[in-house]
Design a protein around this motif. Sequence first.
Motif, PDB file in Angstrom:
ATOM      1  N   ILE A   1      -7.087  24.833  87.379  1.00 47.80           N
ATOM      2  CA  ILE A   1      -8.508  24.795  87.718  1.00 47.80           C
ATOM      3  C   ILE A   1      -9.327  24.400  86.487  1.00 47.80           C
ATOM      4  O   ILE A   1     -10.214  23.540  86.562  1.00 47.80           O
ATOM      5  N   ILE A   2      -9.023  25.021  85.354  1.00 42.15           N
ATOM      6  CA  ILE A   2      -9.732  24.689  84.117  1.00 42.15           C
ATOM      7  C   ILE A   2      -9.491  23.232  83.738  1.00 42.15           C
ATOM      8  O   ILE A   2     -10.424  22.528  83.320  1.00 42.15           O
ATOM      9  N   LEU A   3      -8.269  22.776  83.876  1.00 42.69           N
ATOM     10  CA  LEU A   3      -7.945  21.389  83.563  1.00 42.69           C
ATOM     11  C   LEU A   3      -8.772  20.433  84.420  1.00 42.69           C
ATOM     12  O   LEU A   3      -9.385  19.494  83.904  1.00 42.69           O
ATOM     13  N   ALA A   4      -8.815  20.668  85.714  1.00 44.48           N
ATOM     14  CA  ALA A   4      -9.570  19.787  86.615  1.00 44.48           C
ATOM     15  C   ALA A   4     -11.063  19.838  86.314  1.00 44.48           C
ATOM     16  O   ALA A   4     -11.731  18.795  86.256  1.00 44.48           O
ATOM     17  N   LYS A   5     -11.600  21.039  86.114  1.00 44.17           N
ATOM     18  CA  LYS A   5     -13.031  21.158  85.806  1.00 44.17           C
ATOM     19  C   LYS A   5     -13.384  20.452  84.506  1.00 44.17           C
ATOM     20  O   LYS A   5     -14.400  19.767  84.423  1.00 44.17           O
ATOM     21  N   SER A   6     -12.545  20.603  83.503  1.00 46.24           N
ATOM     22  CA  SER A   6     -12.842  19.960  82.225  1.00 46.24           C
ATOM     23  C   SER A   6     -12.755  18.442  82.357  1.00 46.24           C
ATOM     24  O   SER A   6     -13.565  17.725  81.763  1.00 46.24           O
TER      25      SER A   6
END
Length: 68
Positions: free
Chosen positions: A23-28
Motif C-alpha cells: 500500500i505504501i509503495l503504491a501510494k508513494s
Amino acid sequence: YKKAYKYALVTNDIDNNINEAWIILAKSLVKLNQKSTAMYLLITYIRKSYSPQAKILLEDIKSGRFHE
C-alpha cells in the motif's frame, strides 16, 4: 515520498507478503507522479493476495480520490 518508496521496496525484499508495504509503495508511486505504475503494481498484487485494502486503493486511484 521517495523515502517511503525506498522503505517499501526494502520491506518487500525482506517479506513480500506485507500488505502495508504494498500500500505504501503504491501510494508513494502515485505521489511521485507514477500513477500507471502504481495501478499495475496494485493489480498484480491483488491477483496474488486478494487484499481488500489494495482493491480500495486501486479504485481510489482510478476515480481520482487518491492523487498526486
